[in-house]
Design an enzyme around this catalytic site. Structure first.
Site, PDB file in Angstrom:
ATOM      1  N   ASP A  68      10.957 -10.580  -3.403  1.00  0.00           N
ATOM      2  CA  ASP A  68      10.798 -11.183  -4.733  1.00  0.00           C
ATOM      3  C   ASP A  68      11.279 -10.275  -5.852  1.00  0.00           C
ATOM      4  OD1 ASP A  68       9.796 -13.582  -3.881  1.00  0.00           O
ATOM      5  OD2 ASP A  68       7.801 -12.731  -3.595  1.00  0.00           O
TER       6      ASP A  68
ATOM      7  N   HIS B 148       3.990  -4.457   0.029  1.00  0.00           N
ATOM      8  CA  HIS B 148       3.833  -5.541   0.989  1.00  0.00           C
ATOM      9  C   HIS B 148       2.782  -5.134   2.007  1.00  0.00           C
ATOM     10  CE1 HIS B 148       4.848  -8.709   3.797  1.00  0.00           C
ATOM     11  NE2 HIS B 148       5.369  -9.304   2.754  1.00  0.00           N
TER      12      HIS B 148
HETATM   13  C1  LIG Z   1       1.896  -7.734  -1.794  1.00  0.00           C
HETATM   14  C2  LIG Z   1       0.525  -7.108  -2.053  1.00  0.00           C
HETATM   15  C3  LIG Z   1      -0.445  -8.225  -2.506  1.00  0.00           C
HETATM   16  C4  LIG Z   1       0.000  -6.491  -0.769  1.00  0.00           C
HETATM   17  O1  LIG Z   1      -1.300  -6.114  -1.012  1.00  0.00           O
HETATM   18  P1  LIG Z   1      -2.200  -5.256  -0.023  1.00  0.00           P
HETATM   19  O2  LIG Z   1      -1.545  -5.102   1.298  1.00  0.00           O
HETATM   20  O3  LIG Z   1      -3.537  -5.882  -0.056  1.00  0.00           O
HETATM   21  O4  LIG Z   1      -2.197  -3.840  -0.660  1.00  0.00           O
HETATM   22  P2  LIG Z   1      -3.259  -3.336  -1.692  1.00  0.00           P
HETATM   23  O5  LIG Z   1      -3.266  -4.235  -2.876  1.00  0.00           O
HETATM   24  O6  LIG Z   1      -4.561  -3.077  -0.985  1.00  0.00           O
HETATM   25  O7  LIG Z   1      -2.618  -1.941  -2.110  1.00  0.00           O
HETATM   26  C5  LIG Z   1      -2.733  -0.740  -1.341  1.00  0.00           C
HETATM   27  C6  LIG Z   1      -2.459   0.418  -2.283  1.00  0.00           C
HETATM   28  O8  LIG Z   1      -1.108   0.348  -2.743  1.00  0.00           O
HETATM   29  C7  LIG Z   1      -1.074   0.129  -4.164  1.00  0.00           C
HETATM   30  N1  LIG Z   1      -0.086  -0.920  -4.417  1.00  0.00           N
HETATM   31  C8  LIG Z   1       0.219  -1.974  -3.636  1.00  0.00           C
HETATM   32  N2  LIG Z   1       1.174  -2.719  -4.198  1.00  0.00           N
HETATM   33  C9  LIG Z   1       1.480  -2.095  -5.347  1.00  0.00           C
HETATM   34  C10 LIG Z   1       2.394  -2.393  -6.371  1.00  0.00           C
HETATM   35  N3  LIG Z   1       3.165  -3.482  -6.311  1.00  0.00           N
HETATM   36  N4  LIG Z   1       2.465  -1.566  -7.428  1.00  0.00           N
HETATM   37  C11 LIG Z   1       1.687  -0.463  -7.513  1.00  0.00           C
HETATM   38  N5  LIG Z   1       0.788  -0.140  -6.571  1.00  0.00           N
HETATM   39  C12 LIG Z   1       0.690  -0.951  -5.506  1.00  0.00           C
HETATM   40  C13 LIG Z   1      -2.471  -0.387  -4.533  1.00  0.00           C
HETATM   41  O9  LIG Z   1      -2.797  -0.114  -5.856  1.00  0.00           O
HETATM   42  C14 LIG Z   1      -3.314   0.372  -3.542  1.00  0.00           C
HETATM   43  O10 LIG Z   1      -3.428   1.715  -4.007  1.00  0.00           O
HETATM   44  P3  LIG Z   1      -4.774   2.565  -3.756  1.00  0.00           P
HETATM   45  O11 LIG Z   1      -4.850   2.714  -2.269  1.00  0.00           O
HETATM   46  O12 LIG Z   1      -4.522   3.830  -4.487  1.00  0.00           O
HETATM   47  O13 LIG Z   1      -5.885   1.738  -4.321  1.00  0.00           O
HETATM   48  C15 LIG Z   1       0.617  -6.033  -3.142  1.00  0.00           C
HETATM   49  O14 LIG Z   1       1.524  -5.039  -2.736  1.00  0.00           O
HETATM   50  C16 LIG Z   1       1.000  -6.598  -4.499  1.00  0.00           C
HETATM   51  O15 LIG Z   1       0.128  -7.075  -5.235  1.00  0.00           O
HETATM   52  N6  LIG Z   1       2.335  -6.549  -4.846  1.00  0.00           N
HETATM   53  C17 LIG Z   1       2.805  -7.125  -6.077  1.00  0.00           C
HETATM   54  C18 LIG Z   1       2.923  -8.627  -5.955  1.00  0.00           C
HETATM   55  C19 LIG Z   1       4.090  -9.046  -5.086  1.00  0.00           C
HETATM   56  O16 LIG Z   1       5.183  -8.558  -5.235  1.00  0.00           O
HETATM   57  N7  LIG Z   1       3.844 -10.017  -4.178  1.00  0.00           N
HETATM   58  C20 LIG Z   1       4.875 -10.606  -3.353  1.00  0.00           C
HETATM   59  C21 LIG Z   1       4.731 -10.238  -1.926  1.00  0.00           C
HETATM   60  S1  LIG Z   1       6.111 -10.826  -0.957  1.00  0.00           S
END
Ligand SMILES: CC(C)(COP(=O)(O)OP(=O)(O)OC[C@H]1O[C@@H](n2cnc3c(N)ncnc32)[C@H](O)[C@@H]1OP(=O)(O)O)[C@@H](O)C(=O)NCCC(=O)NCCS
Length: 379
Positions: free
Chosen positions: A315, A261
């Site tokens: 979720d 998140h």
């Molecule tokens: C929610 C979300 C979009 C937040 O994204 P964000 O704050 O932009 O975080 P980032 O995508 O930049 O991720 C930061 C780091 O954590 C990792 N990471 C984040 N969420 C991850 C996940 N669900 N699984 C594995 N790795 C994850 C990324 O790969 C990244 O790693 P790095 O620094 O080595 O490249 C992201 O965690 C995600 O895609 N989660 C899965 C979808 C989900 O459950 N969404 C519902 C949210 S309520």
């Protein structure tokens, strides 16, 4: 030459002052108007929580009774709106049907003068009251079944369940569905809320605001995640496969759906309370295999992804609960919208109180002074 710093995803960039909800991502704290969401999920109901979000304080007994009456009163759909829903392709995604129906609702209930506080409040009631009816109607109609009329003697959650399944929920099922609506009702400046505020800042009408927010909620990185959690658990298949699957997924830099998140760096408090309430339902239905798999995935992921602050979000478990209630996967995100509409509308009303149209900057990285080559001189 621009010296502006780009913050992809507007991470950590405030876009509004808001008094609606608050997250402390390190302490696993989420408050609606200052009240902890776990308390609301256990003690309140969706109707009361919606009032709290929209108006800022808990309602008096009289206010809640009147609000509840109004919501029940506005549940029905005009037959033309039902016809419109009937005409939508049954193979489409229910989120698209919901977005189309909400946009169309703006034509049935013109509310373009957003300086009219009474009209704004009526629109808010209509939207909150009718979204469950639209979702249930599309769901029934796409399978060739008649849409079920709402029942005035049932509360918001129980009536929604009734319109989907033509039977009343058990008390445990009603409670967990109501809690799911409360837990998804608001979450600070998430993508769909921001998109609703941007649309609202143009002084567009509330139906357009909500349909724009619904469109934004559709994507798998936002509302669509709980559907994908179940696909992921299907792929994992067995408890023994959890660790090897996770290690391979992490090695391939795959995102684990329902985890991580932008704000929470610990387990999402909504996931914790949802699990607690879900146990009452599982006592009736039996614990689904997907739940056992998810708990094992959470345990193994704590060692692998925990150090990066990646833990289950709401979720991760909400889809499993919906599945246990017999709700099909493609309705998970529409149910999210049925809940979040309260938060979107609270933000819309807040935006209007001190509005300025959103007009951010960009950092231009394109070309300049490119000559126009006439078509006949081009290859
Ligand atoms: C929610 C979300 C979009 C937040 O994204 P964000 O704050 O932009 O975080 P980032 O995508 O930049 O991720 C930061 C780091 O954590 C990792 N990471 C984040 N969420 C991850 C996940 N669900 N699984 C594995 N790795 C994850 C990324 O790969 C990244 O790693 P790095 O620094 O080595 O490249 C992201 O965690 C995600 O895609 N989660 C899965 C979808 C989900 O459950 N969404 C519902 C949210 S309520």
């Amino acid at each position: 030459m621009s010296q502006m710093e780009l913050r992809p995803g507007l991470a950590d960039v405030p876009v509004a002052e808001s008094a609606i909800s608050y997250i402390d991502g390190k302490r696993a704290r989420l408050e609606y108007r200052g009240i902890a969401v776990e308390i609301l999920a256990r003690e309140s109901c969706f109707e009361e929580t919606a009032w709290l979000l929209l108006r800022g304080d808990l309602p008096t007994q009289r206010e809640l009774a009147e609000f509840d009456y109004q919501l029940r009163h506005h549940r029905r759909l005009k037959y033309k709106l039902k016809d419109l829903i009937k005409c939508l392709p049954e193979t489409g995604h229910p989120m698209d049907a919901l977005q189309a129906a909400v946009a169309a609702m703006g034509m049935f209930y013109p509310a373009r003068d957003v300086t009219d506080a009474k009209s704004n409040w009526e629109s808010a009631i209509r939207l909150i009251a009718k979204l469950p009816t639209v979702v249930a109607a599309y769901h029934r109609l796409r399978f060739g079944d008649e849409a079920i009329d709402p029942r005035d003697d049932l509360d918001h959650a129980a009536n929604f369940y009734y319109m989907l399944f033509e039977r009343e929920p058990s008390p445990a099922v009603r409670k967990v569905l109501d809690a799911c609506l409360i837990l998804h009702a608001e979450h600070t400046m998430n993508a769909s809320t921001f998109s609703g505020r941007v649309t609202g800042s143009t002084l567009a009408d509330p139906y357009t605001v909500v349909s724009s927010a619904i469109g934004t909620l559709t994507g798998p990185l936002h509302g669509g995640a709980n559907e994908e959690v179940l696909d992921m658990l299907d792929e994992i298949g067995s408890i023994e496969n959890v660790r090897p699957w996770l290690e391979e997924a992490v090695a391939k830099k795959r995102k684990i759906m329902g985890m991580g998140h932008r704000v929470y760096k610990v387990k999402d408090p909504r996931a914790t309370v949802l699990q607690e309430l879900a146990e009452h339902v599982f006592a009736e239905t039996g614990r689904p295999k997907t739940y056992e798999l998810a708990m094992e995935l959470e345990r193994v992921a704590a060692g692998i992804l925990g150090p990066k602050g990646i833990y289950p979000n709401v979720d991760f478990y909400s889809g499993i609960v919906y599945q246990a209630l017999g709700i099909p996967r493609d309705l998970f995100t529409p149910i999210f919208a049925v809940a979040r509409v309260a938060g979107w509308l609270a933000h819309w009303l807040e935006q209007l109180q001190n509005n300025r149209i959103f007009r951010p900057e960009q950092i231009y990285v394109g070309k300049h002074d490119v000559p126009y080559v006439p078509l006949e001189q081009r290859p």
